[in-house]
Design a protein around this motif. Structure first.
Motif, PDB file in Angstrom:
ATOM      1  N   LYS A  35       0.813  -1.215   0.000  1.00 53.78           N
ATOM      2  CA  LYS A  35       0.000   0.000   0.000  1.00 53.78           C
ATOM      3  C   LYS A  35       0.847   1.267   0.000  1.00 53.78           C
ATOM      4  CE  LYS A  35      -3.267   2.565   2.900  1.00 53.78           C
ATOM      5  NZ  LYS A  35      -3.952   2.598   4.219  1.00 53.78           N
ATOM      6  N   ASN A  36       1.949   1.287   0.757  1.00 53.60           N
ATOM      7  CA  ASN A  36       2.663   2.532   1.008  1.00 53.60           C
ATOM      8  C   ASN A  36       4.077   2.608   0.441  1.00 53.60           C
ATOM      9  OD1 ASN A  36       0.789   3.915   3.213  1.00 53.60           O
ATOM     10  ND2 ASN A  36       0.967   1.759   3.785  1.00 53.60           N
ATOM     11  N   CYS A  37       4.625   1.499  -0.031  1.00 51.79           N
ATOM     12  CA  CYS A  37       6.054   1.474  -0.366  1.00 51.79           C
ATOM     13  C   CYS A  37       6.353   0.990  -1.781  1.00 51.79           C
ATOM     14  CB  CYS A  37       6.813   0.591   0.631  1.00 51.79           C
ATOM     15  SG  CYS A  37       6.496   0.983   2.368  1.00 51.79           S
ATOM     16  N   VAL A  38       5.607  -0.004  -2.262  1.00 43.80           N
ATOM     17  CA  VAL A  38       5.933  -0.640  -3.536  1.00 43.80           C
ATOM     18  C   VAL A  38       5.834   0.345  -4.695  1.00 43.80           C
ATOM     19  CG1 VAL A  38       5.135  -2.390  -5.191  1.00 43.80           C
ATOM     20  CG2 VAL A  38       5.380  -2.970  -2.772  1.00 43.80           C
ATOM     21  N   ALA A  39       4.979   1.354  -4.585  1.00 42.54           N
ATOM     22  CA  ALA A  39       4.830   2.327  -5.665  1.00 42.54           C
ATOM     23  C   ALA A  39       6.141   3.032  -5.985  1.00 42.54           C
ATOM     24  CB  ALA A  39       3.760   3.359  -5.301  1.00 42.54           C
ATOM     25  N   CYS A  40       7.064   3.065  -5.041  1.00 43.45           N
ATOM     26  CA  CYS A  40       8.418   3.594  -5.291  1.00 43.45           C
ATOM     27  C   CYS A  40       9.465   2.491  -5.270  1.00 43.45           C
ATOM     28  CB  CYS A  40       8.784   4.646  -4.244  1.00 43.45           C
ATOM     29  SG  CYS A  40       7.947   6.224  -4.436  1.00 43.45           S
ATOM     30  N   HIS A  41       9.316   1.562  -4.353  1.00 44.01           N
ATOM     31  CA  HIS A  41      10.369   0.567  -4.125  1.00 44.01           C
ATOM     32  C   HIS A  41      10.061  -0.735  -4.852  1.00 44.01           C
ATOM     33  CE1 HIS A  41      12.924   2.674  -1.220  1.00 44.01           C
ATOM     34  NE2 HIS A  41      11.811   3.260  -0.821  1.00 44.01           N
ATOM     35  N   ALA A  42      10.269  -0.713  -6.177  1.00 43.03           N
ATOM     36  CA  ALA A  42      10.075  -1.911  -6.995  1.00 43.03           C
ATOM     37  C   ALA A  42      10.968  -1.815  -8.212  1.00 43.03           C
ATOM     38  CB  ALA A  42       8.614  -2.054  -7.414  1.00 43.03           C
TER      39      ALA A  42
END
Length: 759
Positions: A35-42
């Motif tokens: 929800k909070n991290c994958v949108a940047c950390h992928a």
């Protein structure tokens, strides 16, 4: 009073019991990361290579080495999750630092980064401070644990989640409790269902069948499907597979051979295997390809129906990578090309949305919007003329296999001259062939017509002809399509050095030119030079003189087009003749009457689309707000029944030409920029979201029409915009992915917010 004290004590007791309960990674932690991290950390552009889409990524940790680096002089060691190392010790040897382990008396690095973000909340729906760099090209410092105190002192607003509304108190406490408990992981690897396992076995048996012909076809298929997220007919929703080379045969655990490129020498006996894709699916890398019994029958029909022979399977090496036309010459060219045409959107998507297309220098070789068509195999001389094919094949080699810095100028000239010699040969042979007619344009299925949109430093592709008639169109034949795929996908090394990346970019410029010039063959001979002059204005004329082969301005076209504007006449006829193949009719951008909206939608949406159509077909010199809009804006229209529709507002930047690798800003023509408005999410990287009730769409459009400067635009943002600091930012942001899930479930994945702007 006593009752209140007793109640408070009970709540504290219950809270302490909950805190003492072990936190489950799969149940409690990964959903927070998603929800909070994958949108940047992928993927490759995760800051500090910290990939939070899986437990393996979280345990791997962070690295100071950036994957995307267009200036490095030496190629970098590959660090692909699930491929290049398989345990924490191996990743530590590759320079990754744990973000989950406590360091003596200091808490884990992730805990401290989360605490820093928790201590510095951002004002609700406010603009971020101007000095906070959120660009994709920012320098990520990636502090080591012993460097964190100094980092936090200098960067008090760099806590996590970075530059976006923070975690809820409950989510923050859950993550801190999990880290304090030692960050235990209970995530299980995704497994194939029984239906999927049966199809995996069938495809593996086919790919590993004995025989030289079979081995050569399997090698070609692997090199064309290695990037795909494969899904099976009747498979589980959300289950995808990837094809790898393994040291072990079917029935045994997969032992992946992690070569740098898919066409590098595996160095040992190997088998093609299909393994589940692990971790959270993110849209930017989610390039899907369907497998089924019908697809397998089609592959067998294409590749084994004719009686061709292969005495031996070619080896591996530089020349084999540089020229796949030689490597796979034994396989009928008709079969190779038709396989790619059957799923042309997939192949164009691999190089439009794949790893090569990240960053302005990588994408400025293409126009901001154009359409792609394909030459019919029965009228492609490389397919039909064996003598021409043999003569042309030697000229189709591609650069990028050698990456010496000092060799770059010589390598470039060598491959440029080969390409131009091929173009000269091609022009001569086609001048002697029948003039191109409508039957020369492939119309096999709805992959025949594609729209490509560039969003400054990323790009996307969709079936159908979307938007106003573009400045340029591509007409791709087999050599153009195959070279583009090999140059930008198979042979592209995202970890390569500046020489390799420059060679890739420069040669793609020649491919684009070839596709444009091929389209010009469809235009009346006397109109071609004026079109070319329009596409290559100013410095582009110098590029024509320096690097491009002259065009054929004499051979006729068999298309009967209106002389005043033959390109528009071509498009109008194309839409009429190929209407059943046009996957996405577009009355919003190409309105031909009073009703500028889709048919079959509610009256409420019809009114909204009618208003939105006023934003299309106007250049930036007239519609001033275009200069304020980012590349890819998503508009969420809320309907009175509680449903919503999503539209993409894509800014198409105009250029005098796109023929040079540097200095793009010198070629901008902002007064000619346009806006494409279309239902759906047409980018993996939204730059901003507006949320507008349906009854306010007309007001929203009017406000955009009246906007003349940044001050006026900020009022629009304040009324309808979803800034990074919006209290419900994540609800709106992930609703874009939910929309894809509802409308195109196979294509759904978490979107990327690394390019979400501070409007």
């Amino acid at each position: 009073m006593f009752c209140r004290l007793l109640l408070g004590a009970c709540l504290l007791f219950i809270g302490s019991l909950q805190a003492a309960q072990p936190v489950s990674y799969s149940r409690d932690v990964q959903p927070i990361f998603t929800k909070n991290c994958v949108a940047c950390h992928a993927c490759y552009d995760a800051p500090c290579q910290l990939n939070l889409g899986s437990a393996a990524g979280a345990e791997r940790g962070a690295s100071k080495a950036a994957v995307y680096n267009g200036t490095r002089t030496q190629a970098q060691a590959t660090t692909r999750l699930f491929l290049d190392a398989h345990d924490q010790a191996a990743w530590r040897r590759k320079g990754f630092t744990s973000v989950l382990d406590a360091q003596g008396s200091q808490a884990a690095l992730m805990a401290r980064m989360l605490e820093l973000g928790h201590q510095q909340p951002l004002a609700a729906n406010s603009k971020l401070p101007a000095q906070l760099d959120i660009s994709i090209n920012r320098a990520n410092q990636c502090p080591l644990p012993q460097e964190f105190a100094e980092f936090a002192r200098k960067n008090p607003q760099a806590g996590m989640p970075f530059a976006v509304t923070g975690l809820t108190e409950a989510d923050y406490q859950t993550l801190q409790a999990w880290i304090e408990q030692g960050a235990p992981v209970d995530q299980q690897a995704l497994q194939a269902s029984a239906t999927e396992a049966q199809q995996v076995a069938t495809w593996e048996a086919f790919m590993n069948a004995p025989g030289a012909r079979e081995a050569l076809v399997s090698r070609w298929l692997y090199e064309h499907l290695f990037l795909a997220h494969l899904h099976f007919a009747g498979g589980e929703p959300g289950h995808f597979f990837q094809m790898v080379r393994s040291r072990t045969p079917s029935g045994q655990p997969v032992d992946v051979i992690a070569t740098r490129r898919p066409n590098d020498d595996p160095g040992t006996e190997f088998y093609y295997r299909l393994i589940p894709v692990q971790g959270v699916i993110v849209h930017k890398t989610h390039i899907t390809y369907g497998l089924s019994a019908a697809k397998l029958a089609r592959v067998k029909e294409l590749f084994f129906a004719s009686d061709w022979q292969a005495d031996a399977v070619p080896g591996y090496g530089l020349q084999r990578r540089a020229n796949p036309f030689e490597t796979f010459a034994a396989i009928p060219a008709q079969a190779r090309y038709q396989f790619m045409l059957d799923n042309a959107e997939y192949f164009v998507r691999t190089f439009i949305r794949g790893p090569v297309c990240r960053g302005q220098i990588a994408t400025d070789v293409i126009r901001d919007n154009f359409w792609a068509l394909f030459q019919d195999p029965q009228h492609d001389l490389y397919i039909t003329d064996a003598e021409y094919r043999e003569e042309a094949t030697a000229l189709l080699a591609m650069p990028g296999q050698l990456d010496g810095i000092t060799d770059l100028p010589g390598l470039w000239r060598s491959y440029r001259d080969k390409r131009n010699a091929y173009e000269a040969l091609r022009m001569q042979r086609y001048a002697d062939a029948p003039a191109p007619s409508w039957s020369h344009i492939w119309a096999g299925n709805d992959n025949a017509l594609l729209s490509i949109f560039r969003q400054h430093d990323s790009a996307s592709v969709r079936k159908g002809l979307i938007g106003e008639v573009p400045q340029t169109l591509w007409w791709m034949d087999y050599p153009l399509l195959e070279r583009t795929y090999y140059q930008l996908v198979v042979n592209f090394d995202v970890f390569g050095n500046v020489s390799h990346q420059a060679q890739t970019r420069l040669y793609f410029d020649l491919i684009r030119n070839g596709a444009e010039v091929n389209f010009l063959r469809l235009m009346p001979a006397e109109s071609r030079k004026s079109y070319l002059d329009d596409w290559y204005q100013s410095s582009g004329k110098l590029k024509i003189w320096l690097d491009y082969q002259a065009i054929d301005s004499d051979s006729p076209s068999a298309l009967h087009l209106i002389a005043g504007d033959p390109k528009r006449s071509f498009v109008e006829t194309l839409l009429e003749r190929y209407g059943s193949l046009n996957a996405r009719p577009d009355p919003i951008n190409r309105c031909t009457g009073a009703h500028c909206h889709r048919s079959g939608i509610t009256a409420e949406l019809q009114r909204a689309e009618q208003s939105l159509s006023r934003l299309t077909g106007k250049p930036g010199g007239t519609l001033k707000v275009i200069n304020q809009l980012p590349e890819a804006t998503l508009l969420r229209v809320e309907l009175t029944d509680g449903q919503r529709e999503v539209y993409s507002l894509l800014r198409n930047r105009a250029h005098s030409n796109v023929a040079f690798m540097l200095g793009e800003e010198l070629r901008y023509q902002p007064a000619l920029d346009t806006l494409t408005v279309y239902p759906g999410v047409l980018s993996s990287y939204p730059n901003f979201i507006f949320n507008v009730p349906a009854e306010q769409v007309a007001d929203f459009v009017a406000a955009l029409e009246q906007t003349r400067d940044q001050s006026a635009f900020e009022k629009v943002v304040e009324r309808w915009g979803i800034r990074r600091t919006h209290p419900e930012f994540w609800r709106y942001f992930h609703d874009m992915s939910a929309y894809i899930q509802q409308t195109e479930p196979v294509e759904a994945g978490v979107l990327d917010m690394n390019r979400y702007e501070n409007l």
